[in-house]
Design a protein around this motif. Sequence first.
Motif, short mmCIF file in Angstrom:
data_model
loop_
_atom_site.label_atom_id
_atom_site.label_comp_id
_atom_site.label_asym_id
_atom_site.label_seq_id
_atom_site.Cartn_x
_atom_site.Cartn_y
_atom_site.Cartn_z
N TYR B 20 0.81 -1.23 0.00
CA TYR B 20 0.00 0.00 0.00
C TYR B 20 0.84 1.28 0.00
N LEU B 22 3.94 1.87 -1.04
CA LEU B 22 4.61 2.09 -2.32
C LEU B 22 3.61 2.52 -3.39
N GLU B 23 2.49 1.82 -3.48
CA GLU B 23 1.53 2.17 -4.53
C GLU B 23 0.80 3.48 -4.23
N SER B 24 0.70 3.83 -2.96
CA SER B 24 0.15 5.15 -2.61
C SER B 24 1.06 6.25 -3.12
N GLU B 26 3.02 6.10 -5.59
CA GLU B 26 2.88 6.17 -7.06
C GLU B 26 1.69 7.04 -7.45
N VAL B 27 0.60 6.94 -6.70
CA VAL B 27 -0.57 7.78 -6.99
C VAL B 27 -0.22 9.25 -6.75
N ILE B 30 1.94 10.61 -9.62
CA ILE B 30 1.16 10.82 -10.85
C ILE B 30 0.20 12.00 -10.64
N GLY B 31 -0.41 12.01 -9.45
CA GLY B 31 -1.41 13.06 -9.15
C GLY B 31 -0.81 14.45 -9.16
N TYR C 40 -7.46 -0.70 -8.20
CA TYR C 40 -6.06 -0.47 -7.85
C TYR C 40 -5.58 -1.54 -6.87
N HIS C 41 -4.28 -1.53 -6.59
CA HIS C 41 -3.70 -2.58 -5.73
C HIS C 41 -4.17 -3.95 -6.26
N ARG C 84 2.17 -5.58 -12.50
CA ARG C 84 2.76 -6.32 -11.38
C ARG C 84 2.06 -7.66 -11.16
N LEU C 112 -2.76 5.78 -13.78
CA LEU C 112 -3.23 6.29 -12.49
C LEU C 112 -3.89 7.66 -12.60
N GLY C 113 -3.56 8.37 -13.66
CA GLY C 113 -4.17 9.68 -13.87
C GLY C 113 -5.69 9.59 -13.93
N LEU C 115 -7.47 7.80 -12.06
CA LEU C 115 -7.99 7.83 -10.68
C LEU C 115 -8.08 9.28 -10.20
N ILE C 116 -7.05 10.05 -10.47
CA ILE C 116 -7.05 11.45 -10.04
C ILE C 116 -8.20 12.18 -10.75
#
Lengths: 102, 135, 130
Positions: B20, B22-24, B26-27, B30-31, C40-41, C84, C112-113, C115-116
């Motif tokens: 979680y 690490l992938e957080s 990443e968000v 990107i965000g 996600y995840h 992954r 991921l964009g 999601l934002i």
Amino acid sequence: MAILHTVNKSPFERDALESCLKHALAGSSVLLFEDGVAAAVDGTAYADQIKGAMENVSLFVLGEDLKARGLGEHKLIDGITVVDYKGFVELAGKNDTVQSWL
Amino acid sequence: MSDVKKFLYVNRKQPYGTIYALESLEVVLIGAAFEQDVSLAFVDDGVYQLTKGQDPSGIGMKNFSPTYTALGDYDINKIYVEKESLEARGLTIDDLQHLTWEDEDEDWAEKDSIRVVSASEMAEIMDQQDIVLSF
Amino acid sequence: MKFSILINEGPYQHQASDSAYKFIEAALEAGHEIFRVFFYHDGVNNSTRYTVPPQDDRNIQVRWSELAEKHDLDMVVCIAAAQRRGILDENEAQRQGKDGDNIAPGFRISGLGQLIEAGIQADRLVTFGD
């Protein structure tokens, strides 16, 4: 701003509910669902903490998750409102944000 | 105004034990390109994400903690760490990485990104958001 | 009202996907719009069409694909998380030199964009996870 906090973890397993209640401002709502419904039952080790929190925040529990786990509504802490998924959607709409305590 | 929303990323989990953290991150990275009003919150076990001296070589994973130091370059400089969460874990801010950003308005002066706040201050910060993403 | 939904856990292992499905059903029934469902995840694992659950159990993937078709849902699987975990569409499979794809109908792989953007465009973002 009004927040709908959602808690899907049993307080016997994780600290999500405790942390949620520590951060929920007066006037906000807390919805217990999935394994989180365990906290809605009266007489648990967490019941007093929930009752204390209910002086400031509104507590809701998802009926379908209670039913799935064989927990009758008669066992709930007084003042906790049982909602269905439709009610969950309404709560999410009524509040300004939804914060999931994962 | 309506184009910019206040995003809060709430981190409550340790790094490495699950993906979680690490992938957080990443968000968050990107965000950053979307030019929203971004804040990060580190609460409960989330404070472990920021410790300095992480070395996961022995567990066969990549050390992603240096990425936190790059957040300032992405204009992410509101990093809130909860005081009670640190204290409960026997940690102080000195155990955390020193995260900074450069203030364009003050001749690129280097400033601290981490702000240690109390739980009640954190509650107020959470209350001011449009979008809360919890990982 | 416009909702975006974030699903962070895979099927069967966790109730998150089931809860999200029920929430979306109720929201659509109440006349709300679902702007996007973002996976996600481990949530990306909802999108493989290779799952074969027991006949007497719900088929979570098929349920998602059918809901998407019925309501024209935009179901987005995060590309980084998907790579992954071995979730591939035809393009990705080709690009990565894999011998097949596994993404189910109604899902699309993107960044991921998305999601934002889902957060920016919707009135509410609701997260289901662990």
